[in-house]
Design an enzyme around this catalytic site. Sequence first.
Site, PDB file in Angstrom:
ATOM      1  N   HIS A  62       0.818  -1.210   0.000  1.00 56.46           N
ATOM      2  CA  HIS A  62       0.000   0.000   0.000  1.00 56.46           C
ATOM      3  C   HIS A  62       0.856   1.266   0.000  1.00 56.46           C
ATOM      4  O   HIS A  62       1.948   1.279   0.555  1.00 56.46           O
ATOM      5  CB  HIS A  62      -0.894   0.045   1.248  1.00 56.46           C
ATOM      6  CG  HIS A  62      -1.832  -1.103   1.349  1.00 56.46           C
ATOM      7  ND1 HIS A  62      -2.260  -1.592   2.563  1.00 56.46           N
ATOM      8  CD2 HIS A  62      -2.432  -1.883   0.412  1.00 56.46           C
ATOM      9  CE1 HIS A  62      -3.088  -2.607   2.364  1.00 56.46           C
ATOM     10  NE2 HIS A  62      -3.193  -2.807   1.069  1.00 56.46           N
ATOM     11  N   TYR A 132       0.721   1.297  13.970  1.00 52.79           N
ATOM     12  CA  TYR A 132       1.614   2.185  13.228  1.00 52.79           C
ATOM     13  C   TYR A 132       1.103   3.612  13.263  1.00 52.79           C
ATOM     14  O   TYR A 132      -0.087   3.875  13.304  1.00 52.79           O
ATOM     15  CB  TYR A 132       1.828   1.698  11.793  1.00 52.79           C
ATOM     16  CG  TYR A 132       0.596   1.548  10.949  1.00 52.79           C
ATOM     17  CD1 TYR A 132       0.237   2.520  10.023  1.00 52.79           C
ATOM     18  CD2 TYR A 132      -0.207   0.410  11.049  1.00 52.79           C
ATOM     19  CE1 TYR A 132      -0.887   2.372   9.228  1.00 52.79           C
ATOM     20  CE2 TYR A 132      -1.333   0.256  10.266  1.00 52.79           C
ATOM     21  CZ  TYR A 132      -1.674   1.248   9.352  1.00 52.79           C
ATOM     22  OH  TYR A 132      -2.795   1.096   8.576  1.00 52.79           O
TER      23      TYR A 132
END
Length: 187
Positions: A62, A132
Amino acid sequence: MNFIKTKLSGVLIIEPTIFGDHRGWFTENYNRESFGKAGLDLKFIQDNHSFSAKKGTLRGLHYQLAPKSQTKLVRCTKGSIFDVAVDIRKESSTYGEWFGIELTAENKKQLLVPKGFAHAFMTLEDNVEVQYKVDELYSPENDRGIIWNDLDIAIEWPLEVEPTLSSKDEKASLLKDADNNFTFGAE
């Protein structure tokens, strides 16, 4: 904190300092001053947390197009993953090359994935949690992906299983066909 360079310029392994005693342990995952001393002026604006139930779950590759591109600081807080960054900066000497590392709840290592890189991870066991930080909000209109098994990239995934993918990731582009507005030196 220890900031370790990888073969991909800008992609860093971050080893936090662990303070432990009879009660357990403590660590800083992010400290703006420590990162600044390492030459990283990051302004994270969002924390994300994912759960993957099945070993072999693969999320990625991604990235978001500029001007909504994201720097990610990735860590595994339960279980283990194989975390990957791929250089997609046109004119980079490492364009199309990848770097991978095992991140685990035990080793507490993190991977810094800057703008201009595609990111993915594969779970190495069941019931994995990944957290994250990002420095830009999710932008559906700028969200892009590259297929996980692109032969031109040739990532050496650690599990020889057919991965569990989202429908979006199953339809991702090859790197050579991907919508990509990154150029080395223009970040």
